[in-house]
Design an enzyme around this catalytic site. Structure first.
Site: not given
Ligand code: NAD
Length: 439
Positions: A121, A154-155, A210, A214, A257, A259, A266
């Site tokens: 995001t 990603e959603f 995105k 949210n 809901y 809460g 996010c």
């Molecule tokens: N978690 C969710 O539900 C969700 C849903 C939709 C969108 N997003 C978006 O997706 C993105 C990722 O979120 P997440 O929850 O998966 O994060 P996360 O912290 O779980 O994972 C990110 C990963 O990237 C790795 N990383 C960082 N820099 C790197 C690099 N240069 N090369 C390789 N790896 C690297 C980190 O070590 C980490 O493991 C964010 O922008 C978030 O807003 C998250």
């Protein structure tokens, strides 16, 4: 197709695994060697229902691999997904250092055509920045290699991430060249066999979509939380109000809901980042969203307020806490309301015994060796010597407890329910004090 996923977290690991599941050759990169070690040894570093089996199946089939080698990752995929974190910077804006570092690595090492896909995001304008970052690296190398940059936010929802990825409501692709649009259509065809779900937009609209999604969901929650607080003062029941308005198809039942506040990786950060983008890039104050955030910050203290109003002095009091994760079916505690509550209770001199089906190891990591926070082996095990039970996450296993046993174990029969799990008449009818939200 050959696909590299950069960042193997909640989004990267799920996306990579699901893309392998439909037959692609996927290499997931992470710079955290511990995550890659766990994956290579057949484990998974996060809790996400259904993911472990899918990872195992695709690793065994040779379609899913993991690496810490930036070189290997840059050379593997024609499609390079960037799925790294975009945490809030100190001023609330999205910190782009991981995204840009991933882009730099691609530019530094690529030797043939790449489609670079922003799945993280990211604020409007990031695809341009990624494009410029890669161009600068290629210039340094004195070579010209073709590439496209696509925004594909990603959603997926944590807790239902595999299902969401495999059966998406929509797939938003922001691109401005035909070649990358064709490739993205082919990549996502297996996930939309019964009807077209791909929405192709320009890059900036995809990036904004995105945040808009949210921001809208967070707005609904804060709106309901404010109304719940009002309902409570006016002697109305917010659950009845919720059903009364949710039945209007223009409103609908989802995300209504009330809460103890929204959390997670996010909503909090994306609402902040959108407010910041609007202020910095467009000189616009997003008044609605600013209020959404303020209301949520206040709502995270709503349980503390109720507990203090009930007990007065909290020093020396002991509380049983059910639920640490920011929502059920995940171990994610980023910005979780439980963190605010625990911090409030400890600061007031109380002690806590908490239970969560999967997030206790994460809580231990976050709170460290805090002697006044302990953990129970089961929901019931937390209740001994507790002055009250406080519920923060609506895990299924909390929905129909043995109220007689709860009453017998607690020092005083009081339940503070931050998720409105029970029928107030039923619980109060059993001689307990029941304090939910807005009822
Ligand atoms: N978690 C969710 O539900 C969700 C849903 C939709 C969108 N997003 C978006 O997706 C993105 C990722 O979120 P997440 O929850 O998966 O994060 P996360 O912290 O779980 O994972 C990110 C990963 O990237 C790795 N990383 C960082 N820099 C790197 C690099 N240069 N090369 C390789 N790896 C690297 C980190 O070590 C980490 O493991 C964010 O922008 C978030 O807003 C998250």
């Amino acid at each position: 197709m050959k696909i590299t996923v950069i960042g193997t977290g909640y989004v990267g690991l799920v996306s990579g695994t699901c893309l392998a599941e439909v037959g692609n050759d996927v290499l997931c990169l992470d710079l955290d060697p511990e995550k890659i070690r766990i994956l290579e040894e057949g484990g998974i570093p996060i809790y996400e229902p259904g993911l472990q089996e899918m990872v195992k199946r695709n690793v065994a089939a040779g379609r899913l691999r993991f690496t810490t080698s930036i070189e290997q990752a840059a050379h593997h995929g024609t499609i390079q997904f960037i799925a790294v974190g975009t945490p809030p910077d100190e001023d609330g804006s999205a910190d782009m250092k991981y995204v840009l570092s991933a882009a730099r690595n691609i530019g530094r090492l690529m030797t043939d055509y790449k489609v670079v896909v922003d799945k993280s995001t990211v604020p409007v304008g990031t695809a341009d920045l990624v494009r410029e970052t890669i161009a600068a690296e290629l210039k340094l190398r004195g070579i010209d290699v073709p590439y496209s940059v696509v925004s594909n936010p990603e959603f997926l929802k944590e807790g239902a991430a595999v299902e969401d990825f495999m059966r998406p409501d929509r797939i938003v692709v922001g691109a401005d060249d035909e070649q990358s649009i064709l490739l993205m259509r082919a990549l996502y065809a297996p996930f939309q066999r019964n009807r077209e779900r791909l929405i192709v937009t320009d890059v900036r609209s995809a990036e904004l979509t995105k945040y808009a999604a949210n921001a809208m969901l967070a707005t609904r929650i804060s709106f309901m939380n404010e109304l719940a607080n009002l309902a409570e003062k006016l002697g109305a029941d917010i659950e009845m109000v919720r059903q009364g308005i949710g039945s209007d198809p223009r409103i609908g039942y989802h995300f209504l809901y009330p809460g103890c506040g929204y959390g997670g990786s996010c909503f909090p950060k994306d609402v902040k980042a959108l407010i910041k983008t609007a202020a910095d890039k467009a000189d616009i104050e997003l008044k609605v969203l600013t209020a959404v955030e303020e209301a949520n910050d206040a709502q995270k203290h709503v349980l503390t307020g109720k507990i203090t109003a009930h007990f007065g002095e909290l020093r020396g009091k002991h509380f049983a806490l059910w639920g640490l994760a920011f929502k059920p079916n995940t171990d994610d505690m980023r910005d979780a309301p439980s963190r605010t509550l625990v911090a409030d209770l400890l600061a007031a001199g109380a002690t806590v015994t908490a239970y969560d089906p999967v997030a206790m190891h994460e809580a231990q990591r976050i709170f460290g060796d805090e002697p006044r926070l302990r953990y129970g082996d089961s929901p019931m095990a937390c209740l001994s010597d507790a002055d009250a039970l406080v519920i923060v996450t609506e895990w299924k296993e909390f929905r129909s407890p043995d109220f007689d046993a709860i009453k017998a174990k607690l020092k005083s029969p009081v339940i503070f329910d931050g998720r409105n799990l029970y029928d107030p008449k039923l619980v109060r009818g059993m001689g307990m004090t029941y304090l939910p939200i807005g009822r």
